[in-house]
Design a protein around this motif. Sequence first.
Motif, mmCIF file in Angstrom:
data_model
loop_
_atom_site.group_PDB
_atom_site.id
_atom_site.type_symbol
_atom_site.label_atom_id
_atom_site.label_comp_id
_atom_site.label_asym_id
_atom_site.label_seq_id
_atom_site.Cartn_x
_atom_site.Cartn_y
_atom_site.Cartn_z
ATOM 1 N N LYS A 634 -11.047 -12.372 -23.682
ATOM 2 C CA LYS A 634 -9.679 -11.840 -23.628
ATOM 3 C C LYS A 634 -8.963 -12.255 -22.345
ATOM 4 C CE LYS A 634 -9.330 -7.377 -23.243
ATOM 5 N NZ LYS A 634 -9.283 -5.944 -23.615
ATOM 6 N N TYR A 635 -9.665 -12.071 -21.202
ATOM 7 C CA TYR A 635 -8.973 -12.291 -19.935
ATOM 8 C C TYR A 635 -8.947 -13.754 -19.488
ATOM 9 C CZ TYR A 635 -8.919 -7.239 -19.613
ATOM 10 O OH TYR A 635 -8.695 -5.913 -19.869
ATOM 11 N N SER A 636 -9.569 -14.645 -20.267
ATOM 12 C CA SER A 636 -9.447 -16.091 -19.997
ATOM 13 C C SER A 636 -8.618 -16.790 -21.066
ATOM 14 C CB SER A 636 -10.846 -16.728 -19.906
ATOM 15 O OG SER A 636 -11.518 -16.604 -21.146
ATOM 16 N N ILE A 664 -8.400 -14.450 -15.366
ATOM 17 C CA ILE A 664 -7.582 -13.882 -14.285
ATOM 18 C C ILE A 664 -8.423 -13.278 -13.165
ATOM 19 C CG2 ILE A 664 -5.664 -13.407 -15.863
ATOM 20 C CD1 ILE A 664 -6.611 -10.472 -15.886
ATOM 21 N N GLY A 665 -9.692 -12.964 -13.426
ATOM 22 C CA GLY A 665 -10.546 -12.387 -12.388
ATOM 23 C C GLY A 665 -10.204 -10.930 -12.103
ATOM 24 N N ILE A 666 -10.851 -10.384 -11.093
ATOM 25 C CA ILE A 666 -10.637 -8.977 -10.732
ATOM 26 C C ILE A 666 -10.316 -8.919 -9.252
ATOM 27 C CG2 ILE A 666 -11.675 -6.669 -10.615
ATOM 28 C CD1 ILE A 666 -13.604 -7.607 -12.830
ATOM 29 N N ASN A 667 -9.238 -8.255 -8.903
ATOM 30 C CA ASN A 667 -8.848 -8.080 -7.507
ATOM 31 C C ASN A 667 -9.950 -7.306 -6.775
ATOM 32 O OD1 ASN A 667 -7.595 -7.005 -5.077
ATOM 33 N ND2 ASN A 667 -5.685 -7.794 -5.955
ATOM 34 N N ALA A 668 -10.318 -7.783 -5.585
ATOM 35 C CA ALA A 668 -11.395 -7.142 -4.820
ATOM 36 C C ALA A 668 -11.096 -5.673 -4.548
ATOM 37 C CB ALA A 668 -11.617 -7.888 -3.504
ATOM 38 N N PHE A 678 -10.529 4.594 -18.357
ATOM 39 C CA PHE A 678 -9.090 4.318 -18.385
ATOM 40 C C PHE A 678 -8.589 3.661 -17.095
ATOM 41 C CE2 PHE A 678 -9.626 8.337 -20.877
ATOM 42 C CZ PHE A 678 -9.584 7.741 -22.126
ATOM 43 N N SER A 679 -9.497 3.012 -16.393
ATOM 44 C CA SER A 679 -9.102 2.345 -15.158
ATOM 45 C C SER A 679 -9.119 0.841 -15.383
ATOM 46 C CB SER A 679 -10.054 2.733 -14.026
ATOM 47 O OG SER A 679 -9.687 2.079 -12.839
ATOM 48 N N ARG A 680 -7.988 0.169 -15.041
ATOM 49 C CA ARG A 680 -7.881 -1.273 -15.246
ATOM 50 C C ARG A 680 -7.315 -1.927 -13.989
ATOM 51 N NH1 ARG A 680 -4.661 -2.912 -20.324
ATOM 52 N NH2 ARG A 680 -6.174 -4.613 -20.442
ATOM 53 N N SER A 681 -7.697 -3.180 -13.800
ATOM 54 C CA SER A 681 -7.162 -3.951 -12.681
ATOM 55 C C SER A 681 -5.679 -4.255 -12.925
ATOM 56 C CB SER A 681 -7.964 -5.252 -12.539
ATOM 57 O OG SER A 681 -7.414 -6.052 -11.529
ATOM 58 N N LYS A 682 -4.923 -4.422 -11.850
ATOM 59 C CA LYS A 682 -3.492 -4.705 -11.977
ATOM 60 C C LYS A 682 -3.241 -6.004 -12.728
ATOM 61 C CE LYS A 682 -2.225 -2.253 -7.744
ATOM 62 N NZ LYS A 682 -1.661 -2.384 -6.375
ATOM 63 N N GLU A 683 -4.151 -6.984 -12.553
ATOM 64 C CA GLU A 683 -3.993 -8.278 -13.222
ATOM 65 C C GLU A 683 -4.098 -8.164 -14.735
ATOM 66 O OE1 GLU A 683 -5.778 -7.729 -10.600
ATOM 67 O OE2 GLU A 683 -4.975 -9.042 -9.051
ATOM 68 N N ALA A 684 -4.640 -7.030 -15.253
ATOM 69 C CA ALA A 684 -4.876 -6.880 -16.696
ATOM 70 C C ALA A 684 -3.684 -6.286 -17.428
ATOM 71 C CB ALA A 684 -6.113 -5.999 -16.915
ATOM 72 N N GLU A 685 -2.575 -6.068 -16.729
ATOM 73 C CA GLU A 685 -1.447 -5.375 -17.354
ATOM 74 C C GLU A 685 -0.880 -6.152 -18.535
ATOM 75 O OE1 GLU A 685 1.372 -4.560 -14.317
ATOM 76 O OE2 GLU A 685 0.163 -2.956 -13.405
ATOM 77 N N GLY A 686 -0.984 -7.453 -18.540
ATOM 78 C CA GLY A 686 -0.434 -8.239 -19.642
ATOM 79 C C GLY A 686 -1.382 -8.395 -20.814
ATOM 80 N N PHE A 687 -2.500 -7.711 -20.791
ATOM 81 C CA PHE A 687 -3.501 -7.826 -21.854
ATOM 82 C C PHE A 687 -3.736 -6.458 -22.491
ATOM 83 C CE2 PHE A 687 -4.253 -11.204 -18.872
ATOM 84 C CZ PHE A 687 -4.572 -12.305 -19.648
#
Length: 701
Positions: A634-636, A664-668, A678-687
């Motif tokens: 999904k994230y690639s 997109i990876g995961i922000n450190a 229910f916790s997601r990285s900010k980079e995942a908002e478009g998915f």
Amino acid sequence: MRNYDLTNCDLEPIHRSGAIQGHGFLLVVDGNLGIIGCSENVERIVGTPVGALLGEPIGALDFLQHLFPPTLPPGFRPSNPYPVSIGGTRYALLVSAADPYWLLEFEPERSHAAPIELQLEHAMTDILASSALTDLLQAATEHIRKIIQYDRVMVYRFHDDGHGEVVAESKAERLDTWRGLHYPATDIPQQARELYRVNPTRLIADVHAQPAALVMAAHVGSANAVDLTNSGLRAVSPIHIQYLKNMEVASSFSVSILDQDKLWGLIACHNYTPRFINFRQRNAAKLVSQVLSTAVSLKQQEQDRRLAESLRVASEGIVRHLSRNIPVKDALINDECSLLDAIPSTGAAIVYNKEIHAVGEVPEAGFLQALASWLARNHLSPVFHTDCLSAHFPEAAAQSDTASGVLACRLSSYHPEYLLWFRSERLRSVDWAGKPDKPSELAENGLLTISPRQSFAVWRQDVHHTSAPWEPAEIQAASKLTHEVKFAIGRKASEIRLLHDKLQEAYTELDTFSYTVSHDLKNPLTTIKSYSQLLHMRFGTDPKLKQVAERIGESTQKMQLMIEEILNYSRMGQDTLVRKTVNMKRLLADLRDDFLMAQNNANLRIDVYDTPAVAGDEMMVLQIFSNLLGNAVKYSSKAANAYIRINGTIADTGITYAIADNGIGINAADEHLIFNLFSRSKEAEGFEGSGVGLAIVKRMV
């Protein structure tokens, strides 16, 4: 008849020798004072043949007439000595019990010893006035030598391992000193020590004299049937006679020193010519020894009391820490007080709950764990202590600088868990009276025979791998502290068990709550979804209303997915695991094919490398890798050439699988949050996603 030498002399029944020393004679009588046995030298002294005495009452001997009633009353206690005259010679009659018989021993009244009254008074005064133990012992040797006038009088103290040491001595000037010499435990076998404890005086008047055998009535049987424990005339073991001859000693006299009914040592007296001392002189020496025994016992008790008090004070700090709600290891090892303060030692450790915590100088952790396991297998008692650990646990020889001695207290009956105190090596030299081995001689029959050593010249031995011994007060203090530690551990275990029960109850309630809420939310969602569909159908021609209806449907669908995820998460762990070996090559190949087909993306590449098998529940393993691989896909998906790599490696610690992608990876900054619900990285908002997948993966693992 069994032969005894130094290899088995501890089995020799020396209290049933069947003979006496020849300077006196013996009658064995029954409860009716009938003579049932006598020594074979009785005819030479009394003039009556042995055969004529057996079966006769003691009244048949004129010197015994009217001395005793016809039969001895119940509870009869003799009043030794009874003076008698035989052929104009004065004898002392000594009566003692040899259940079920009585022994009547006759020995000369004459003595080579000095008058005792004044000497005895001086002896008591000096002994009671001595404050130091060494002065006390020395005073006793000097006064007993004046009383019995022997060439050498020594105090011979027993060590914990059974060997003896000369700690005080009074001697003739021509003799070399034996003070400080050590003697092996085999010099005084265990049964001889027991006799010294029961019958405190022992005289051997002449080592060259021939013993006189006992002759018993036919109905009694062997002379060895008579117990001569209480006899003063009892014959001497041939092994001991040879031992004294090798020392060039012609006569010896010993008096026991007892510490609360335990044999502490002996007053050992040697003379280099035959020397008889009568009952009164021996009794005077016995009285001195009794006073000495009391003084030694009191001094030992006072020493133990002072040590116990200091140990109690040292342990109180640890006990206070144990009463607080802190980990046991922190209570035992801290800057304020530690195990080292509780028991004088060079190092200490606690082996507990598969962890090792140490203070001071101790061996490395592997040795400590091996020692604990060895103790658990070989020593079931609560306490084990030794000042020479390598003699019991050979691996300790290489650890003598930190663990020559150990005091171990067991914490658990089921696990190798211990409190351990260590003492480092104390190098010392021991001077033995002759080399303490068992010399062999070639006998006439050509066989090697073990015999008492011939030489008593000083033989110095350097002692390695030993520490200072553990005092009884230290062992007792360690046991008490261990009891407190076990109580604290038990209290902690009870608290943990109570907390576990409460957590289990809370978990069950939360699980029920989450299931109920999730289930109950489905009904209104279904209604909302139905109304959104009706709006779409009725007002589908109006673009604005159509968009509102679609947004309502999408939000309903998203919330429906979140509820399903919550239900999956709450049910996780309720099913019984079916553990088996999972074929990862096949499982990952199937997942790869499924994702490639579902994505229909020609730019997606999934490479699977090494796939070592894992042990686990196959369905959960499938869910774990399905979630992880699904996230990677999904994230690639927005990458120009999406690439996913899966590889498993085998190491000593286990099997590790890594899944990498070029997405997109995961922000450190978000890494610590991604496994929360229910916790997601900010980079995942478009998915698309609910933020539950990795939480489920973590819980399954």
